[in-house]
Design a protein around this motif. Structure first.
Motif, PDB file in Angstrom:
ATOM      1  N   SER B  92       0.836  -1.185   0.000  1.00  0.00           N
ATOM      2  CA  SER B  92       0.000   0.000   0.000  1.00  0.00           C
ATOM      3  C   SER B  92       0.879   1.247   0.000  1.00  0.00           C
ATOM      4  CB  SER B  92      -0.909   0.007   1.217  1.00  0.00           C
ATOM      5  OG  SER B  92      -0.152   0.288   2.378  1.00  0.00           O
ATOM      6  N   VAL B  93       0.271   2.342  -0.394  1.00  0.00           N
ATOM      7  CA  VAL B  93       0.978   3.618  -0.443  1.00  0.00           C
ATOM      8  C   VAL B  93       1.584   3.956   0.916  1.00  0.00           C
ATOM      9  CG1 VAL B  93       0.557   6.099  -0.644  1.00  0.00           C
ATOM     10  CG2 VAL B  93      -0.341   4.532  -2.369  1.00  0.00           C
ATOM     11  N   GLU B  94       0.798   3.760   1.955  1.00  0.00           N
ATOM     12  CA  GLU B  94       1.262   4.104   3.292  1.00  0.00           C
ATOM     13  C   GLU B  94       2.506   3.286   3.667  1.00  0.00           C
ATOM     14  OE1 GLU B  94      -1.706   3.433   6.248  1.00  0.00           O
ATOM     15  OE2 GLU B  94      -1.110   5.220   7.365  1.00  0.00           O
ATOM     16  N   GLN B  95       2.500   2.002   3.294  1.00  0.00           N
ATOM     17  CA  GLN B  95       3.663   1.160   3.601  1.00  0.00           C
ATOM     18  C   GLN B  95       4.911   1.656   2.888  1.00  0.00           C
ATOM     19  OE1 GLN B  95       2.382  -2.712   2.447  1.00  0.00           O
ATOM     20  NE2 GLN B  95       1.389  -3.148   4.399  1.00  0.00           N
ATOM     21  N   ILE B  96       4.736   2.026   1.625  1.00  0.00           N
ATOM     22  CA  ILE B  96       5.896   2.500   0.868  1.00  0.00           C
ATOM     23  C   ILE B  96       6.437   3.782   1.494  1.00  0.00           C
ATOM     24  CG2 ILE B  96       6.659   3.390  -1.364  1.00  0.00           C
ATOM     25  CD1 ILE B  96       6.237   0.447  -1.482  1.00  0.00           C
ATOM     26  N   VAL B  97       5.543   4.686   1.845  1.00  0.00           N
ATOM     27  CA  VAL B  97       5.994   5.944   2.453  1.00  0.00           C
ATOM     28  C   VAL B  97       6.733   5.646   3.765  1.00  0.00           C
ATOM     29  CG1 VAL B  97       5.242   8.140   3.427  1.00  0.00           C
ATOM     30  CG2 VAL B  97       4.176   7.282   1.347  1.00  0.00           C
ATOM     31  N   ALA B  98       6.202   4.698   4.535  1.00  0.00           N
ATOM     32  CA  ALA B  98       6.810   4.371   5.829  1.00  0.00           C
ATOM     33  C   ALA B  98       8.223   3.799   5.675  1.00  0.00           C
ATOM     34  CB  ALA B  98       5.927   3.387   6.588  1.00  0.00           C
ATOM     35  N   LEU B  99       8.537   3.239   4.494  1.00  0.00           N
ATOM     36  CA  LEU B  99       9.888   2.698   4.283  1.00  0.00           C
ATOM     37  C   LEU B  99      10.959   3.758   4.513  1.00  0.00           C
ATOM     38  CD1 LEU B  99       9.519   0.487   1.083  1.00  0.00           C
ATOM     39  CD2 LEU B  99       9.714  -0.242   3.451  1.00  0.00           C
ATOM     40  N   GLY B 100      10.586   5.016   4.332  1.00  0.00           N
ATOM     41  CA  GLY B 100      11.547   6.098   4.538  1.00  0.00           C
ATOM     42  C   GLY B 100      12.121   6.124   5.944  1.00  0.00           C
ATOM     43  N   ARG B 101      11.461   5.472   6.888  1.00  0.00           N
ATOM     44  CA  ARG B 101      11.968   5.466   8.260  1.00  0.00           C
ATOM     45  C   ARG B 101      13.029   4.394   8.482  1.00  0.00           C
ATOM     46  NH1 ARG B 101      12.249   9.836   9.986  1.00  0.00           N
ATOM     47  NH2 ARG B 101      12.655   9.043  12.054  1.00  0.00           N
ATOM     48  N   ARG B 125       1.438  16.616   2.325  1.00  0.00           N
ATOM     49  CA  ARG B 125       2.200  17.581   1.536  1.00  0.00           C
ATOM     50  C   ARG B 125       2.357  17.144   0.090  1.00  0.00           C
ATOM     51  NH1 ARG B 125       7.244  18.873   5.462  1.00  0.00           N
ATOM     52  NH2 ARG B 125       7.632  20.810   4.363  1.00  0.00           N
ATOM     53  N   CYS B 126       2.416  15.826  -0.133  1.00  0.00           N
ATOM     54  CA  CYS B 126       2.577  15.343  -1.501  1.00  0.00           C
ATOM     55  C   CYS B 126       1.232  15.031  -2.151  1.00  0.00           C
ATOM     56  CB  CYS B 126       3.474  14.113  -1.525  1.00  0.00           C
ATOM     57  SG  CYS B 126       5.121  14.487  -0.954  1.00  0.00           S
ATOM     58  N   ASP B 127       0.145  15.388  -1.453  1.00  0.00           N
ATOM     59  CA  ASP B 127      -1.182  15.267  -2.037  1.00  0.00           C
ATOM     60  C   ASP B 127      -1.558  13.810  -2.335  1.00  0.00           C
ATOM     61  OD1 ASP B 127      -3.555  16.199  -2.900  1.00  0.00           O
ATOM     62  OD2 ASP B 127      -2.867  16.881  -4.872  1.00  0.00           O
ATOM     63  N   ILE B 128      -1.166  12.909  -1.440  1.00  0.00           N
ATOM     64  CA  ILE B 128      -1.517  11.496  -1.657  1.00  0.00           C
ATOM     65  C   ILE B 128      -2.231  10.918  -0.445  1.00  0.00           C
ATOM     66  CG2 ILE B 128       0.284  10.915  -3.316  1.00  0.00           C
ATOM     67  CD1 ILE B 128       1.889   9.823  -0.901  1.00  0.00           C
ATOM     68  N   ALA B 129      -2.686  11.797   0.480  1.00  0.00           N
ATOM     69  CA  ALA B 129      -3.293  11.287   1.709  1.00  0.00           C
ATOM     70  C   ALA B 129      -4.485  10.375   1.416  1.00  0.00           C
ATOM     71  CB  ALA B 129      -3.722  12.444   2.606  1.00  0.00           C
ATOM     72  N   ASP B 130      -5.261  10.714   0.395  1.00  0.00           N
ATOM     73  CA  ASP B 130      -6.452   9.884   0.136  1.00  0.00           C
ATOM     74  C   ASP B 130      -6.123   8.606  -0.627  1.00  0.00           C
ATOM     75  OD1 ASP B 130      -5.738  11.531  -1.894  1.00  0.00           O
ATOM     76  OD2 ASP B 130      -7.762  11.806  -2.673  1.00  0.00           O
ATOM     77  N   LEU B 131      -4.852   8.419  -0.979  1.00  0.00           N
ATOM     78  CA  LEU B 131      -4.462   7.162  -1.636  1.00  0.00           C
ATOM     79  C   LEU B 131      -3.830   6.192  -0.638  1.00  0.00           C
ATOM     80  CD1 LEU B 131      -2.634   8.618  -4.780  1.00  0.00           C
ATOM     81  CD2 LEU B 131      -5.021   7.932  -4.591  1.00  0.00           C
ATOM     82  N   ALA B 132      -3.778   6.577   0.643  1.00  0.00           N
ATOM     83  CA  ALA B 132      -2.964   5.857   1.632  1.00  0.00           C
ATOM     84  C   ALA B 132      -3.110   4.343   1.583  1.00  0.00           C
ATOM     85  CB  ALA B 132      -3.285   6.364   3.035  1.00  0.00           C
ATOM     86  N   HIS B 133      -4.322   3.847   1.368  1.00  0.00           N
ATOM     87  CA  HIS B 133      -4.514   2.398   1.464  1.00  0.00           C
ATOM     88  C   HIS B 133      -4.593   1.718   0.109  1.00  0.00           C
ATOM     89  CE1 HIS B 133      -4.870   2.939   5.688  1.00  0.00           C
ATOM     90  NE2 HIS B 133      -5.849   3.801   5.533  1.00  0.00           N
ATOM     91  N   ARG B 146       4.751  10.839  -6.682  1.00  0.00           N
ATOM     92  CA  ARG B 146       4.508  11.619  -5.469  1.00  0.00           C
ATOM     93  C   ARG B 146       4.632  10.738  -4.223  1.00  0.00           C
ATOM     94  NH1 ARG B 146      -0.871  13.792  -6.061  1.00  0.00           N
ATOM     95  NH2 ARG B 146      -1.117  12.809  -8.087  1.00  0.00           N
ATOM     96  N   VAL B 147       4.289   9.437  -4.374  1.00  0.00           N
ATOM     97  CA  VAL B 147       4.480   8.515  -3.248  1.00  0.00           C
ATOM     98  C   VAL B 147       5.967   8.403  -2.922  1.00  0.00           C
ATOM     99  CG1 VAL B 147       4.270   6.119  -2.480  1.00  0.00           C
ATOM    100  CG2 VAL B 147       2.406   7.185  -3.738  1.00  0.00           C
ATOM    101  N   GLN B 148       6.783   8.256  -3.970  1.00  0.00           N
ATOM    102  CA  GLN B 148       8.227   8.130  -3.741  1.00  0.00           C
ATOM    103  C   GLN B 148       8.789   9.411  -3.126  1.00  0.00           C
ATOM    104  OE1 GLN B 148       9.743   5.408  -3.857  1.00  0.00           O
ATOM    105  NE2 GLN B 148       8.580   4.091  -5.222  1.00  0.00           N
ATOM    106  N   LEU B 149       8.236  10.540  -3.530  1.00  0.00           N
ATOM    107  CA  LEU B 149       8.696  11.802  -2.957  1.00  0.00           C
ATOM    108  C   LEU B 149       8.341  11.856  -1.467  1.00  0.00           C
ATOM    109  CD1 LEU B 149       9.929  14.637  -3.466  1.00  0.00           C
ATOM    110  CD2 LEU B 149       7.581  15.461  -3.682  1.00  0.00           C
ATOM    111  N   ALA B 150       7.123  11.443  -1.133  1.00  0.00           N
ATOM    112  CA  ALA B 150       6.719  11.436   0.277  1.00  0.00           C
ATOM    113  C   ALA B 150       7.638  10.506   1.064  1.00  0.00           C
ATOM    114  CB  ALA B 150       5.267  10.980   0.403  1.00  0.00           C
TER     115      ALA B 150
END
Lengths: 362, 275
Positions: B92-101, B125-133, B146-150
């Motif tokens: 999911s988008v949220e998982q990919i973003v979390a990889l940054g940690r 900020r990257c305008d992907i909040a509604d794609l999170a899941h 934008r997911v990769q940027l986040a």
């Protein structure tokens, strides 16, 4: 009432993850561990001679928790439970857990959904070693010759695959897969030749070994594989953050601070050791390593921190029950476990894939 | 996020013909890397984020040679938006973003409350909040970018490396991305193709051609008709707008041979003069 276009209802559902993805990991692990324990007790009771589950629990409790359970039935049935079925069921659980954990790791490391132990050559090498012992009768280490030969065979073919794949000192997944397929095909051809040119009796036992089975398991066979699977799986679990990073590919994982090549190499060697230990005692059980991780991912999502322990437990449960089937379906003969896993696995897998396709768009 | 300096000295890497590259970037500067396809932009960036080891020369980030620093320590300072992130991911988008940690976490590290806030903030900020899941595989190219940027923002970088970050982005999101970049207060190295956008977004532009630095300076000094002709073999009129930034008007046709009424071609007559 208006007629909805197909799929319209699904698309407009409120966005949100499926419920299982929200359940905390300790709850899921605890639940599956409980199911595994119950499955193992049931599996010990089931077989050509069926033994009530209460008696099984009592016999096991009496031997291993002597202070807690005072009395238990004795006699030949307790021999069946404690010395024949219990080691077999324990080994089945370990084999299932090991296969599923290795499948999870390999799919992430090689970034290939079709990755399974065959792809790194280990399974075919184990078959070769085992068949050599069965057919040629070369057994310098007594009853340990077979598992030892299978383990060494697995390590030999695996080393060959790594050697062939490691051009320019880097381990590229595609090269590894191609080298693995080539080595496996070559080894299997020799194994098949050995089997087909040998007397009937050995053909049967060699074929049986190649298709996987847990018949004749004794206590002394199971210590090493169980220890290797437990240690290996726990280690893989500590690496699951890295496995997650590997989904971003070489560049992406590097940018997250992974020494990608070194991480890959270590994990693949870990997989080969676990697989060697497992295949050496169970033969080539197909489909579990491929299927279980996918099934678990479809339910709990792609985070390997969750997938890894849950896949290991699911694999253990699955194999315990498949082994019950192997004992019960064709009494008094046994069916090779690999036959059942493949027959069950293929359609199950297709159903899961269809469900996943639909759910993606929620 | 305190920005860091980057010092590239005498860098060379033969396969991309990179040679004699010296580039010192002070903390907080946003540097645009320009140049034709195959000029070595991506390879130079890879040398900085420790994916390629240069043949000779050094890359120092915050004073430390990146190749003498553990990969993880570099990843705590440097985040990268790569050019070809894999697309077909079940995650999911949220998982990919979390990889940054990951560079900041222990082996089994879960996410702290502060980290979850950080992730939610980056997605907003990257305008992907509604794609999170949503699964990554179902997203469009621009959404994935934008997911990769986040994901890179969640890494809390002090140097941000972006390899053609505006790929697949619509005009709105291109402008948003470059605006966001200015607001982060980090040092940034960005490979870009759009000269006009680069001139507007960057403090400084560096042009690579065949692996060498051929221009380096303030946007208005670098983007010139001469540069376009020598590096890109393109003729253009370049004027300075009221904001002091270059405006580029490319000549598509040579005035002497340009077709006057373009669509009239043989065998196909749109007006139907036969009748």
């Amino acid at each position: 009432m208006t007629v909805k276009a197909p799929g319209a209802g699904r698309r407009h559902q409120a966005p949100g993850p499926p419920t299982v993805r929200r359940v905390a990991l300790p709850g899921l692990v605890g639940g599956l561990a409980a199911i595994l324990a119950l499955s193992m007790i049931a599996a010990v009771g089931l077989g050509p001679v069926s033994i009530p589950f209460g008696d099984v629990a009592q016999m096991i409790g009496h031997r291993y928790l002597p202070g807690v359970v005072d009395t238990a039935p004795t006699g030949p049935r307790s021999v069946i439970v404690l010395d024949i079925r219990l080691p077999r069921v324990l080994l089945g659980a370990a084999v299932g857990a090991g296969l599923a954990a290795v499948g999870t790791v390999l799919q992430a490391v090689l970034r290939n959904p079709l990755a399974d132990p065959y792809l790194i050559g280990a399974s075919s090498g184990a078959s070769f070693g085992a068949v050599l012992v069965i057919i040629v009768g070369f057994s310098p280490f007594g009853t340990f010759s077979l598992p030892l030969a299978a383990f060494l065979g697995a390590m030999a073919t695996f080393s060959l695959v790594m050697l062939l794949a490691g051009g320019r000192g880097l381990l590229a997944p595609t090269r590894l897969i191609l080298a693995g397929v080539a080595v496996a095909a070559f080894t299997e051809a020799i194994t098949h030749y050995l089997v087909l040119t040998s007397p009937d009796k050995e053909v049967r036992s060699a074929m049986f070994w190649m298709l996987g089975g847990l018949g004749g398991t004794q206590w002394r066979d199971i210590g090493v594989p169980i220890a290797v699977v437990v240690v290996g799986t726990l280690w893989f679990w500590t690496q699951s953050g890295r496995l997650n990073a590997l989904v971003l590919g070489e560049e992406g994982a590097t940018s997250l601070g992974l020494e990608v090549d070194r991480v890959r190499r270590r994990l693949i060697v870990g997989c080969a050791l676990v697989i060697g230990a497992v295949v050496a005692v169970s033969g080539g059980i197909a489909f579990v390593a491929l299927m279980v991780p996918h099934a678990v991912r479809l339910v709990v999502g792609g985070d390997n921190r969750r997938v890894l322990p849950l896949a290991a437990l699911t694999g253990a449960i699955l194999l315990v029950w498949v082994d019950v089937g192997a004992r019960m379906l064709n009494r008094p003969d046994e069916i090779p476990i690999g036959v059942i896993t493949a027959v069950l696995g293929a359609p199950f897998f297709l159903v899961l894939l269809r469900r996943a396709d639909r759910r993606r768009w929620q | 996020m305190t920005p860091v300096s980057v010092e590239i000295d005498d860098l060379a890497w033969a396969p991309a013909r990179l040679s004699d590259i010296t580039l010192h970037v002070p903390p907080g500067q946003i540097v645009g890397l320009l140049g034709p396809n195959g000029s070595g932009k991506s390879s130079l960036l890879r040398c900085v984020y420790r994916s390629l080891r240069p043949d000779t020369g050094t890359v120092r980030v915050d004073g430390a040679d990146v190749w003498r620093t553990p990969a993880r320590a570099v990843a705590r300072k440097v985040a990268v938006l790569t050019q070809d992130a894999p697309a077909d991911l079940e995650n999911s988008v949220e998982q990919i973003v979390a990889l940054g940690r990951i560079p900041h976490q222990g082996p089994l590290g879960g996410l702290s409350v502060a980290e979850r806030v950080l992730i939610a903030d980056a997605m907003r900020r990257c305008d992907i909040a509604d794609l999170a899941h949503r699964s990554m595989a179902t997203l469009s190219g621009g959404e994935r970018q934008r997911v990769q940027l986040a994901r890179a923002l969640v890494q809390e970088p002090r140097l941000l490396i972006l390899d053609e970050p505006t790929n697949h982005l619509d005009l709105h999101h291109q402008v948003e991305l470059l605006r966001l970049l200015r607001s982060l207060g980090v040092t940034a190295l960005i490979a870009l193709h759009d000269l006009q956008l680069a001139a507007a977004a960057c403090h400084r532009l560096v042009v690579l051609d065949q692996g060498r630095v051929v221009a380096d300076g303030a946007p208005a000094d670098v983007v010139t008709a001469d540069l376009l002709r020598t590096v890109y073999q393109v003729d253009a009129d370049i004027t300075l707008g009221p904001d002091g930034l270059p405006r580029i008007a490319v000549h598509l046709y040579d005035p002497s041979t340009a077709p006057v009424t373009a669509p009239v071609t043989e065998g196909h007559d749109p007006v139907g003069t036969e009748g």
